[in-house]
Write a protein that holds these residues in place. Structure first.
Motif, PDB file in Angstrom:
ATOM      1  N   ILE A 107       0.868  -1.174   0.000  1.00 57.70           N
ATOM      2  CA  ILE A 107       0.000   0.000   0.000  1.00 57.70           C
ATOM      3  C   ILE A 107       0.905   1.224   0.000  1.00 57.70           C
ATOM      4  O   ILE A 107       1.826   1.317   0.814  1.00 57.70           O
ATOM      5  CB  ILE A 107      -0.929   0.018   1.236  1.00 57.70           C
ATOM      6  CG1 ILE A 107      -1.817  -1.224   1.223  1.00 57.70           C
ATOM      7  CG2 ILE A 107      -1.760   1.292   1.271  1.00 57.70           C
ATOM      8  CD1 ILE A 107      -2.632  -1.399   2.483  1.00 57.70           C
ATOM      9  N   ASP A 108       0.627   2.144  -0.892  1.00 56.60           N
ATOM     10  CA  ASP A 108       1.458   3.343  -1.064  1.00 56.60           C
ATOM     11  C   ASP A 108       2.926   2.971  -1.292  1.00 56.60           C
ATOM     12  O   ASP A 108       3.846   3.625  -0.798  1.00 56.60           O
ATOM     13  CB  ASP A 108       1.332   4.288   0.140  1.00 56.60           C
ATOM     14  CG  ASP A 108      -0.067   4.868   0.273  1.00 56.60           C
ATOM     15  OD1 ASP A 108      -0.708   5.066  -0.773  1.00 56.60           O
ATOM     16  OD2 ASP A 108      -0.490   5.129   1.414  1.00 56.60           O
ATOM     17  N   GLY A 109       3.142   1.876  -2.002  1.00 55.76           N
ATOM     18  CA  GLY A 109       4.486   1.482  -2.402  1.00 55.76           C
ATOM     19  C   GLY A 109       5.276   0.696  -1.389  1.00 55.76           C
ATOM     20  O   GLY A 109       6.447   0.399  -1.597  1.00 55.76           O
ATOM     21  N   SER A 110       4.662   0.301  -0.235  1.00 52.19           N
ATOM     22  CA  SER A 110       5.413  -0.420   0.793  1.00 52.19           C
ATOM     23  C   SER A 110       4.596  -1.586   1.341  1.00 52.19           C
ATOM     24  O   SER A 110       3.409  -1.452   1.621  1.00 52.19           O
ATOM     25  CB  SER A 110       5.772   0.530   1.937  1.00 52.19           C
ATOM     26  OG  SER A 110       6.498  -0.140   2.917  1.00 52.19           O
ATOM     27  N   GLY A 111       5.265  -2.734   1.501  1.00 52.25           N
ATOM     28  CA  GLY A 111       4.626  -3.923   2.050  1.00 52.25           C
ATOM     29  C   GLY A 111       5.692  -4.865   2.583  1.00 52.25           C
ATOM     30  O   GLY A 111       6.859  -4.470   2.722  1.00 52.25           O
ATOM     31  N   THR A 112       5.305  -6.097   2.909  1.00 48.21           N
ATOM     32  CA  THR A 112       6.279  -7.066   3.428  1.00 48.21           C
ATOM     33  C   THR A 112       6.069  -8.425   2.779  1.00 48.21           C
ATOM     34  O   THR A 112       4.969  -8.768   2.345  1.00 48.21           O
ATOM     35  CB  THR A 112       6.176  -7.234   4.960  1.00 48.21           C
ATOM     36  OG1 THR A 112       4.900  -7.742   5.287  1.00 48.21           O
ATOM     37  CG2 THR A 112       6.442  -5.948   5.699  1.00 48.21           C
ATOM     38  N   VAL A 113       7.140  -9.196   2.769  1.00 44.88           N
ATOM     39  CA  VAL A 113       7.104 -10.561   2.284  1.00 44.88           C
ATOM     40  C   VAL A 113       7.937 -11.382   3.264  1.00 44.88           C
ATOM     41  O   VAL A 113       8.946 -10.916   3.778  1.00 44.88           O
ATOM     42  CB  VAL A 113       7.641 -10.667   0.830  1.00 44.88           C
ATOM     43  CG1 VAL A 113       9.094 -10.301   0.734  1.00 44.88           C
ATOM     44  CG2 VAL A 113       7.394 -12.036   0.258  1.00 44.88           C
ATOM     45  N   LYS A 114       7.474 -12.605   3.565  1.00 42.72           N
ATOM     46  CA  LYS A 114       8.215 -13.472   4.476  1.00 42.72           C
ATOM     47  C   LYS A 114       9.031 -14.454   3.648  1.00 42.72           C
ATOM     48  O   LYS A 114       8.489 -15.187   2.828  1.00 42.72           O
ATOM     49  CB  LYS A 114       7.275 -14.217   5.419  1.00 42.72           C
ATOM     50  CG  LYS A 114       8.019 -15.003   6.463  1.00 42.72           C
ATOM     51  CD  LYS A 114       7.102 -15.504   7.549  1.00 42.72           C
ATOM     52  CE  LYS A 114       7.938 -16.187   8.615  1.00 42.72           C
ATOM     53  NZ  LYS A 114       7.173 -16.560   9.765  1.00 42.72           N
TER      54      LYS A 114
END
Length: 148
Positions: A107-114
Protein backbone atom coordinates in the motif's frame (compact mmCIF):
# COMPACT_ATOMS: atom_id res chain seq x y z
CA UNK A 1 77.90 -6.31 15.29
CA UNK A 2 79.46 -9.63 14.38
CA UNK A 3 79.41 -10.63 18.07
CA UNK A 4 75.63 -10.33 18.00
CA UNK A 5 75.42 -12.77 15.08
CA UNK A 6 77.93 -15.18 16.62
CA UNK A 7 75.84 -15.42 19.79
CA UNK A 8 72.64 -16.24 17.88
CA UNK A 9 71.11 -19.25 19.51
CA UNK A 10 67.99 -21.31 19.61
CA UNK A 11 66.23 -19.15 22.18
CA UNK A 12 66.98 -15.96 20.26
CA UNK A 13 65.18 -17.34 17.21
CA UNK A 14 62.23 -18.59 19.24
CA UNK A 15 61.84 -15.23 21.00
CA UNK A 16 62.23 -13.39 17.69
CA UNK A 17 59.52 -15.59 16.15
CA UNK A 18 57.12 -14.98 19.03
CA UNK A 19 57.77 -11.22 18.85
CA UNK A 20 57.07 -11.16 15.11
CA UNK A 21 53.83 -13.08 15.59
CA UNK A 22 52.82 -10.72 18.41
CA UNK A 23 53.51 -7.75 16.11
CA UNK A 24 51.20 -9.36 13.58
CA UNK A 25 48.39 -9.01 16.10
CA UNK A 26 49.08 -5.28 16.39
CA UNK A 27 49.45 -4.67 12.65
CA UNK A 28 47.46 -7.39 10.85
CA UNK A 29 48.47 -8.08 7.29
CA UNK A 30 49.65 -11.70 7.55
CA UNK A 31 53.19 -10.73 6.51
CA UNK A 32 54.88 -10.80 9.90
CA UNK A 33 53.20 -14.10 10.74
CA UNK A 34 55.20 -15.90 8.05
CA UNK A 35 58.46 -14.26 9.12
CA UNK A 36 57.70 -15.30 12.69
CA UNK A 37 56.99 -18.83 11.54
CA UNK A 38 60.34 -18.87 9.69
CA UNK A 39 62.13 -17.71 12.85
CA UNK A 40 60.39 -20.37 14.93
CA UNK A 41 61.41 -23.05 12.42
CA UNK A 42 65.04 -21.91 12.61
CA UNK A 43 64.83 -22.01 16.41
CA UNK A 44 63.39 -25.51 16.44
CA UNK A 45 65.94 -26.79 13.93
CA UNK A 46 68.70 -25.18 15.98
CA UNK A 47 67.72 -27.41 18.90
CA UNK A 48 68.42 -30.49 16.79
CA UNK A 49 71.39 -29.67 14.57
CA UNK A 50 73.23 -26.69 16.20
CA UNK A 51 74.09 -24.83 12.98
CA UNK A 52 76.53 -21.91 12.74
CA UNK A 53 75.14 -18.39 12.82
CA UNK A 54 75.67 -18.06 9.06
CA UNK A 55 73.63 -21.21 8.48
CA UNK A 56 70.89 -19.96 10.83
CA UNK A 57 70.53 -16.71 8.89
CA UNK A 58 70.55 -18.63 5.61
CA UNK A 59 67.82 -20.97 6.90
CA UNK A 60 65.76 -17.97 8.03
CA UNK A 61 66.09 -16.37 4.59
CA UNK A 62 65.12 -19.58 2.81
CA UNK A 63 62.13 -20.25 5.09
CA UNK A 64 60.95 -16.64 4.77
CA UNK A 65 61.27 -16.78 0.96
CA UNK A 66 59.37 -20.09 0.83
CA UNK A 67 56.61 -18.64 2.96
CA UNK A 68 55.56 -16.20 0.22
CA UNK A 69 54.43 -18.83 -2.33
CA UNK A 70 52.89 -20.86 0.48
CA UNK A 71 50.86 -17.83 1.60
CA UNK A 72 49.76 -17.11 -1.98
CA UNK A 73 48.57 -20.69 -2.41
CA UNK A 74 46.59 -20.53 0.85
CA UNK A 75 45.12 -17.12 -0.03
CA UNK A 76 44.16 -18.33 -3.51
CA UNK A 77 42.39 -21.40 -2.14
CA UNK A 78 40.43 -19.32 0.38
CA UNK A 79 39.33 -16.91 -2.36
CA UNK A 80 38.12 -19.93 -4.35
CA UNK A 81 35.76 -20.72 -1.49
CA UNK A 82 34.27 -17.22 -1.68
CA UNK A 83 33.87 -17.58 -5.45
CA UNK A 84 31.86 -20.77 -4.95
CA UNK A 85 29.28 -18.81 -2.93
CA UNK A 86 29.23 -15.26 -4.36
CA UNK A 87 26.22 -14.21 -2.22
CA UNK A 88 27.77 -15.26 1.09
CA UNK A 89 27.64 -11.78 2.63
CA UNK A 90 25.01 -10.35 0.28
CA UNK A 91 21.90 -12.32 1.12
CA UNK A 92 19.50 -9.80 -0.43
CA UNK A 93 21.26 -9.99 -3.81
CA UNK A 94 20.70 -13.75 -3.85
CA UNK A 95 16.93 -13.14 -3.73
CA UNK A 96 16.75 -11.21 -7.01
CA UNK A 97 14.73 -13.13 -9.57
CA UNK A 98 12.92 -15.33 -7.05
CA UNK A 99 9.14 -15.31 -6.60
CA UNK A 100 7.42 -15.05 -3.20
CA UNK A 101 3.95 -14.47 -1.75
CA UNK A 102 3.17 -11.11 -0.13
CA UNK A 103 2.53 -11.36 3.59
CA UNK A 104 1.16 -7.83 3.90
CA UNK A 105 -0.25 -5.89 0.95
CA UNK A 106 1.79 -3.24 -0.79
CA UNK A 107 0.00 0.00 0.00
CA UNK A 108 1.46 3.34 -1.06
CA UNK A 109 4.49 1.48 -2.40
CA UNK A 110 5.41 -0.42 0.79
CA UNK A 111 4.63 -3.92 2.05
CA UNK A 112 6.28 -7.07 3.43
CA UNK A 113 7.10 -10.56 2.28
CA UNK A 114 8.21 -13.47 4.48
CA UNK A 115 11.26 -15.32 3.19
CA UNK A 116 12.24 -18.34 5.28
CA UNK A 117 12.20 -16.98 8.85
CA UNK A 118 12.73 -13.31 7.98
CA UNK A 119 10.22 -10.61 7.10
CA UNK A 120 11.56 -8.33 4.36
CA UNK A 121 10.29 -4.88 3.47
CA UNK A 122 9.32 -4.63 -0.19
CA UNK A 123 8.57 -1.70 -2.45
CA UNK A 124 6.55 -1.77 -5.63
CA UNK A 125 3.12 -1.11 -7.13
CA UNK A 126 0.08 -1.53 -4.88
CA UNK A 127 -0.68 -5.25 -4.66
CA UNK A 128 -3.02 -7.22 -2.35
CA UNK A 129 -1.71 -9.65 0.30
CA UNK A 130 -1.28 -13.22 -0.94
CA UNK A 131 -0.22 -12.11 -4.43
CA UNK A 132 2.88 -13.63 -6.02
CA UNK A 133 5.64 -11.09 -6.61
CA UNK A 134 9.07 -11.35 -8.20
CA UNK A 135 12.03 -9.58 -6.66
CA UNK A 136 13.65 -7.36 -9.28
CA UNK A 137 16.14 -5.37 -7.19
CA UNK A 138 17.81 -5.56 -3.77
CA UNK A 139 19.04 -2.45 -1.99
CA UNK A 140 20.35 -3.25 1.50
CA UNK A 141 17.41 -4.57 3.51
CA UNK A 142 14.80 -3.29 1.08
CA UNK A 143 13.59 -5.26 -1.92
CA UNK A 144 11.86 -3.96 -5.03
CA UNK A 145 9.19 -6.24 -6.49
CA UNK A 146 7.01 -6.55 -9.56
CA UNK A 147 3.97 -8.71 -10.23
CA UNK A 148 4.97 -12.28 -11.03
Amino acid sequence: MSEMFVTLGTWNWLIFGVILMALELLAPGVFLFWLGLAALLVGLLSFAIHPSWEMQILMFAIFAACAVPLWRRIARSSSAVSRSNPFLNRRADALVGRVFTLERPIIDGSGTVKIDDTVWRVAGPDTPAGSRVKIVQADGASLTVAAA
